[in-house]
Write a protein that holds these residues in place. Structure first.
Motif: not given
Length: 448
Positions: A203-213
């Motif tokens: 199971r992947p760790p849930i990604a939380s980082g986003t740079d732009t909308p």
């Protein structure tokens, strides 16, 4: 204040991006020109030409010489927007190719190439091709829009969604946000590397980082594909619900919308399962009803045949009883009847001709009525058997009736000709004259 401004201006000049090299400009223009040409070919449904045009951008140049240095695919040197456009167009062309009919695809690309393209997409090899040729083999560096296109094409054409789920989980695990790499390689390589590597767990760790909308929307779209399509195709409903519930990317409104969509899909799947079960039960009932009707028809036909056979046997028995065939005649009775008959004849001779004639009249008067009844009954039974046999023959084989009608029509057409009628009348007249002559000769002989 002046020194500070001079320092800030010098720093801004240091950290400002370097001007692009002429080779990069020529490569970018070449990629843009090739992309436009392939797009025009795709829009005009010239798929073989579109694929052959876009392939040099997404494939490394062939090694013509043994000592030639390996060069990556030209798409690696493109900007992010150009790179996304090129890979999206390539995947769109592959999707259109796989949507062709088998005969049409083989005619356009050849049997071998057509099968190779279908295998590459259906077996998921296209994902590995994109990672290897476009992103230096680093799966987490694949652009989100390209991941969306890859997941969509595998959803549409892959035989199993197991590979699609594994690839999405690896990308979600490897694409976690990390601090930018500000080494010299960051400026030379157009694709910045990340320090994180793909997770080894299932199971992947849930990604939380986003740079732009736009990145946020793309990641939400990937979560939608992963939770509401891929996991459900693999029958992992509980994990999809858990993943949506703990995802930090989704706010409360989006999480509620995802859960409602998941519940709607679950209800729809249950309804489809119930409908499928009802259809199967209905098919089973129809099969059982057809078997029951067939058994009833067979039983009815068997009883009818037994009744007809019993009627024929009864008719034959009645006919034999009418003619006395069923009563055996013993030699003693024959002898006694012969002797008594001889006595009667002798007595008749002694008494005279009148006595003999009277005896014959008495015998005919007493025994003539049963004999006539038996003959009439025999004729009626024969007619009845003939009618029944004709009816049975018509039921079992209606072509007998057609043949008889054809024979009657043929006779009518034959006698419609005047010459034929005259010849038949002549033959019948000659035959009747011969019969009359024969009967007259027999009458004269019997008179004599």
């Amino acid at each position: 204040m002046a020194p500070n401004s001079s320092i800030s201006s010098s720093l801004s000049s240091v950290i400002s991006p370097l001007p692009p090299r002429p080779s990069q400009l020529s490569s970018s223009s070449h990629i843009t020109k090739t992309y436009r040409q392939a797009s025009q070919l795709f829009l005009t449904r010239r798929l073989p030409e579109a694929l052959s045009t876009i392939l040099p951008l997404v494939s490394p140049p062939p090694l013509d010489q043994p000592n030639q240095q390996y060069e990556p695919a030209p798409v690696i040197k493109a900007s992010k927007s150009s790179r996304v456009k090129v890979w999206s167009l390539y995947l769109t062309i592959l999707n259109a190719i796989l949507e062709l009919d088998s005969d049409e695809g083989k005619a356009a690309f050849g049997t071998q190439d057509w099968r190779a393209l279908c295998t590459k997409v259906r077996e998921g090899e296209v994902w590995e091709e994109v990672v290897r040729n476009g992103y230096h083999g680093v799966e987490g560096d694949v652009d989100a829009d390209v991941v969306i296109n890859l997941a969509t094409i595998l959803l549409a054409h892959a035989k199993s969604q197991t590979l699609n789920q594994k690839r999405l989980e690896n990308w979600l695990a490897a694409s976690r946000s990390s601090p930018p790499n500000l080494t010299s390689d960051h400026f030379s390589d157009p694709i910045p590397r990340r320090y994180s590597s793909p997770a080894s767990g299932k199971r992947p760790p849930i990604a939380s980082g986003t740079d732009t909308p736009h990145d946020l929307n793309s990641r939400i779209k990937i979560l939608e594909l992963y939770t509401l399509h891929v996991l459900l195709r693999n029958n992992e409903w509980d994990y999809a619900k858990e993943f949506i519930s703990v995802s930090p990317i989704l706010d409360e409104e989006r999480r509620e919308a995802f859960l409602q969509a998941l519940q709607s899909l679950s209800d729809e799947a249950k309804r489809e399962e119930e409908l499928r079960r009802e259809r199967e039960e209905k098919i089973k009932k129809d099969i059982e009803e057809a078997r029951r009707l067939r058994r009833e028809n067979e039983e009815r036909e068997r009883r009818r045949m037994e009744e007809e056979r019993s009627k024929r046997e009864e008719g034959e028995r009645v006919k034999t009883e009418d003619f006395g065939v069923s009563r055996p005649v013993s030699p003693v009775s024959v002898a006694s009847s012969g002797s008594s008959g001889g006595g009667i004849l002798k007595k008749g001779k002694k008494i005279g001709g009148g006595t003999k004639a009277g005896g014959e009249r008495r015998v005919s008067a007493s025994g003539g009525k049963p004999v006539v009844k038996g003959r009439v009954g025999m004729v009626l039974m024969n007619l009845r058997g003939l009618v029944e046999s004709i009816a049975v023959a018509f039921k079992t084989n209606p072509y007998v009736l057609y043949r008889m009608l054809a024979f009657i029509v043929g006779l009518v057409l034959l006698f419609a000709k005047k010459k034929v009628r005259e010849r038949v009348v002549k033959v019948l007249g000659d035959s009747w004259g011969k019969v009359k002559g024969t009967v007259g000769m027999g009458t004269k002989v019997s008179y004599i």
